[in-house]
Design a protein around this motif. Sequence first.
Motif, PDB file in Angstrom:
ATOM      1  N   TRP A 139       5.771  10.701  -5.141  1.00 39.00           N
ATOM      2  CA  TRP A 139       6.492   9.434  -4.974  1.00 39.00           C
ATOM      3  C   TRP A 139       5.933   8.355  -5.884  1.00 39.00           C
ATOM      4  O   TRP A 139       6.668   7.478  -6.345  1.00 39.00           O
ATOM      5  N   HIS A 140       4.631   8.426  -6.169  1.00 37.17           N
ATOM      6  CA  HIS A 140       4.049   7.471  -7.117  1.00 37.17           C
ATOM      7  C   HIS A 140       4.663   7.658  -8.499  1.00 37.17           C
ATOM      8  O   HIS A 140       5.006   6.678  -9.177  1.00 37.17           O
ATOM      9  N   GLU A 141       4.804   8.909  -8.911  1.00 39.35           N
ATOM     10  CA  GLU A 141       5.425   9.188 -10.206  1.00 39.35           C
ATOM     11  C   GLU A 141       6.843   8.643 -10.242  1.00 39.35           C
ATOM     12  O   GLU A 141       7.253   7.993 -11.217  1.00 39.35           O
ATOM     13  N   PHE A 142       7.600   8.882  -9.191  1.00 40.80           N
ATOM     14  CA  PHE A 142       8.981   8.415  -9.121  1.00 40.80           C
ATOM     15  C   PHE A 142       9.056   6.897  -9.227  1.00 40.80           C
ATOM     16  O   PHE A 142       9.798   6.343 -10.056  1.00 40.80           O
ATOM     17  N   LEU A 143       8.278   6.189  -8.428  1.00 46.49           N
ATOM     18  CA  LEU A 143       8.322   4.731  -8.411  1.00 46.49           C
ATOM     19  C   LEU A 143       7.815   4.118  -9.705  1.00 46.49           C
ATOM     20  O   LEU A 143       8.252   3.028 -10.102  1.00 46.49           O
ATOM     21  N   SER A 144       6.894   4.815 -10.388  1.00 44.03           N
ATOM     22  CA  SER A 144       6.303   4.261 -11.602  1.00 44.03           C
ATOM     23  C   SER A 144       7.324   4.076 -12.720  1.00 44.03           C
ATOM     24  O   SER A 144       7.112   3.258 -13.618  1.00 44.03           O
ATOM     25  N   PHE A 145       8.428   4.818 -12.673  1.00 48.96           N
ATOM     26  CA  PHE A 145       9.475   4.641 -13.679  1.00 48.96           C
ATOM     27  C   PHE A 145      10.279   3.362 -13.430  1.00 48.96           C
ATOM     28  O   PHE A 145      11.031   2.924 -14.309  1.00 48.96           O
ATOM     29  N   LEU A 146      10.128   2.779 -12.263  1.00 49.37           N
ATOM     30  CA  LEU A 146      10.916   1.598 -11.884  1.00 49.37           C
ATOM     31  C   LEU A 146      10.127   0.307 -12.003  1.00 49.37           C
ATOM     32  O   LEU A 146      10.678  -0.784 -11.815  1.00 49.37           O
ATOM     33  N   GLY A 147       8.835   0.409 -12.322  1.00 51.66           N
ATOM     34  CA  GLY A 147       7.985  -0.771 -12.421  1.00 51.66           C
ATOM     35  C   GLY A 147       6.598  -0.449 -11.900  1.00 51.66           C
ATOM     36  O   GLY A 147       6.308   0.684 -11.514  1.00 51.66           O
ATOM     37  N   PRO A 148       5.702  -1.442 -11.846  1.00 54.38           N
ATOM     38  CA  PRO A 148       4.337  -1.197 -11.361  1.00 54.38           C
ATOM     39  C   PRO A 148       4.321  -0.804  -9.883  1.00 54.38           C
ATOM     40  O   PRO A 148       5.144  -1.265  -9.099  1.00 54.38           O
ATOM     41  N   VAL A 149       3.390   0.073  -9.521  1.00 54.22           N
ATOM     42  CA  VAL A 149       3.277   0.563  -8.148  1.00 54.22           C
ATOM     43  C   VAL A 149       2.001   0.015  -7.513  1.00 54.22           C
ATOM     44  O   VAL A 149       0.917   0.117  -8.090  1.00 54.22           O
ATOM     45  N   PHE A 150       2.152  -0.580  -6.329  1.00 49.26           N
ATOM     46  CA  PHE A 150       1.020  -1.094  -5.570  1.00 49.26           C
ATOM     47  C   PHE A 150       0.807  -0.190  -4.358  1.00 49.26           C
ATOM     48  O   PHE A 150       1.631  -0.179  -3.446  1.00 49.26           O
ATOM     49  N   GLU A 151      -0.282   0.578  -4.371  1.00 44.50           N
ATOM     50  CA  GLU A 151      -0.573   1.477  -3.258  1.00 44.50           C
ATOM     51  C   GLU A 151      -1.360   0.737  -2.184  1.00 44.50           C
ATOM     52  O   GLU A 151      -2.342   0.053  -2.471  1.00 44.50           O
ATOM     53  N   CYS A 152      -0.918   0.873  -0.950  1.00 49.73           N
ATOM     54  CA  CYS A 152      -1.591   0.239   0.184  1.00 49.73           C
ATOM     55  C   CYS A 152      -2.522   1.241   0.861  1.00 49.73           C
ATOM     56  O   CYS A 152      -2.192   2.422   0.978  1.00 49.73           O
ATOM     57  N   LYS A 153      -3.673   0.769   1.309  1.00 56.08           N
ATOM     58  CA  LYS A 153      -4.682   1.643   1.907  1.00 56.08           C
ATOM     59  C   LYS A 153      -4.430   1.897   3.390  1.00 56.08           C
ATOM     60  O   LYS A 153      -4.816   2.944   3.916  1.00 56.08           O
ATOM     61  N   THR A 154      -3.822   0.934   4.066  1.00 61.05           N
ATOM     62  CA  THR A 154      -3.563   1.075   5.498  1.00 61.05           C
ATOM     63  C   THR A 154      -2.135   0.639   5.801  1.00 61.05           C
ATOM     64  O   THR A 154      -1.504  -0.072   5.011  1.00 61.05           O
ATOM     65  N   GLU A 155      -1.649   1.053   6.975  1.00 63.44           N
ATOM     66  CA  GLU A 155      -0.295   0.644   7.369  1.00 63.44           C
ATOM     67  C   GLU A 155      -0.237  -0.856   7.629  1.00 63.44           C
ATOM     68  O   GLU A 155       0.765  -1.500   7.332  1.00 63.44           O
ATOM     69  N   LYS A 156      -1.296  -1.432   8.156  1.00 66.89           N
ATOM     70  CA  LYS A 156      -1.333  -2.880   8.371  1.00 66.89           C
ATOM     71  C   LYS A 156      -1.200  -3.618   7.041  1.00 66.89           C
ATOM     72  O   LYS A 156      -0.460  -4.612   6.932  1.00 66.89           O
ATOM     73  N   GLU A 157      -1.911  -3.127   6.031  1.00 68.02           N
ATOM     74  CA  GLU A 157      -1.823  -3.728   4.702  1.00 68.02           C
ATOM     75  C   GLU A 157      -0.406  -3.628   4.170  1.00 68.02           C
ATOM     76  O   GLU A 157       0.132  -4.595   3.605  1.00 68.02           O
ATOM     77  N   PHE A 158       0.219  -2.461   4.366  1.00 68.38           N
ATOM     78  CA  PHE A 158       1.597  -2.295   3.898  1.00 68.38           C
ATOM     79  C   PHE A 158       2.545  -3.248   4.613  1.00 68.38           C
ATOM     80  O   PHE A 158       3.398  -3.878   3.981  1.00 68.38           O
ATOM     81  N   ASN A 159       2.430  -3.364   5.938  1.00 68.84           N
ATOM     82  CA  ASN A 159       3.353  -4.202   6.702  1.00 68.84           C
ATOM     83  C   ASN A 159       3.291  -5.660   6.273  1.00 68.84           C
ATOM     84  O   ASN A 159       4.314  -6.352   6.243  1.00 68.84           O
ATOM     85  N   VAL A 160       2.094  -6.129   5.930  1.00 73.42           N
ATOM     86  CA  VAL A 160       1.957  -7.496   5.428  1.00 73.42           C
ATOM     87  C   VAL A 160       2.553  -7.597   4.021  1.00 73.42           C
ATOM     88  O   VAL A 160       3.342  -8.500   3.716  1.00 73.42           O
ATOM     89  N   ALA A 161       2.184  -6.661   3.148  1.00 70.40           N
ATOM     90  CA  ALA A 161       2.652  -6.699   1.758  1.00 70.40           C
ATOM     91  C   ALA A 161       4.167  -6.574   1.665  1.00 70.40           C
ATOM     92  O   ALA A 161       4.798  -7.139   0.762  1.00 70.40           O
ATOM     93  N   ALA A 162       4.780  -5.854   2.609  1.00 68.44           N
ATOM     94  CA  ALA A 162       6.224  -5.621   2.567  1.00 68.44           C
ATOM     95  C   ALA A 162       7.046  -6.889   2.749  1.00 68.44           C
ATOM     96  O   ALA A 162       8.239  -6.915   2.410  1.00 68.44           O
ATOM     97  N   ILE A 163       6.430  -7.966   3.236  1.00 71.19           N
ATOM     98  CA  ILE A 163       7.142  -9.242   3.366  1.00 71.19           C
ATOM     99  C   ILE A 163       7.532  -9.768   1.987  1.00 71.19           C
ATOM    100  O   ILE A 163       8.395 -10.621   1.853  1.00 71.19           O
ATOM    101  N   ILE A 164       6.925  -9.218   0.938  1.00 77.02           N
ATOM    102  CA  ILE A 164       7.294  -9.626  -0.422  1.00 77.02           C
ATOM    103  C   ILE A 164       8.770  -9.342  -0.692  1.00 77.02           C
ATOM    104  O   ILE A 164       9.388 -10.003  -1.537  1.00 77.02           O
TER     105      ILE A 164
END
Length: 259
Positions: A139-164
Motif C-alpha cells: 500500500w505504501h508503494e501504491f500511495l507513493s505514486f499519488l504524492g508523499p506518504v506519511f506513515e503513522c506509528k499508532t492508531e491514535k496518531e493516525f486518528n489525529v492526523a486524519a483530521i487533515i
Amino acid sequence: MPKALKKIGILGAGQLAEFIITGIDKVSAPFDFMLSPRSHERGLKLKNKFNLEIAESNQHLLDSCDMVFICLPSNNSLSILGDLNFRKENSILSAIAGITRAAICRTTNCKAVHTSMMPGYANASNKGPSLLFPENSEWHEFLSFLGPVFECKTEKEFNVAAIIGAVSGASFVLFETLSKWFENNNLSSKFSQNLLLETLKGNIEIALESDETLSEIISKVATPGGITESLVNQLDQKEALSSWLEGMDTILNNNSSKK
C-alpha cells in the motif's frame, strides 16, 4: 517483458476513486483496477475513460482482487461491508472518513486492514500527501505514486492526523472567502484568485524549504504594529483562529465516539 499489473478492487466508485485512478493513470503506475458496481454512471465514465473492469457485484470484486481500496461514504459503509465475505487473502486500505480501523476489523473479520486519508483533488495530480497505518509495503508503494506518504506509528496518531482531510477541504473554502474579498473590492475574479493562490503557494514552498519553524518565520513577517499584526489581532478578537481548532476538536471527538 513488461511488469505485470497488480489489480486493485475499488469498493465505492465515487469522486475519490476518480481522483485516485486519474493520478495512477498519469504516471503509468503498475496497477489496474476493478470497480464496484456502485455509482453506475460514474463507474461507466471511468470504465470508458481508463478501460477498466466493473465487477458484477461487491462480492465478485472481493473474490477477484486481493488488494481492496475502500472509499465508501461513511454513513452506510459498515452495513455494506458487513454483508460481504472477505477472504484471508484480502488486504484492505480504507479511506472511509470517520470510521476507525478497529470498526472495520470487527465488521469484515479481516486481519490485513490498513487506513489512509488523502486530500483527493491533489492526488489526481500526484501532489497529495497520504496517511498510512499500519505500515505496509504494497500500500505504501501504491500511495507513493499519488504524492508523499506519511506513515503513522499508532492508531491514535493516525486518528489525529486524519483530521487533515477536513482541513484540506475547508482550506478551499478559506481560499474562496479571501479571494472574494478582493473581488468585492473591485479586483477581477481571476486577478483576485491568482494573487491569493500565488501568494499562499510562495509562502508554503518557502516554509517547506526552510529549516525554521513556523513560529520563527512569523516573528520575521509580523512586524510589531504592522498590518499582519493588525489582521491577526482582529481575527483573534473574533475568535476566528481558535474556531478552526474547535472545529477540528469536534471532528476528532465525533470520530473517537464511533470506535
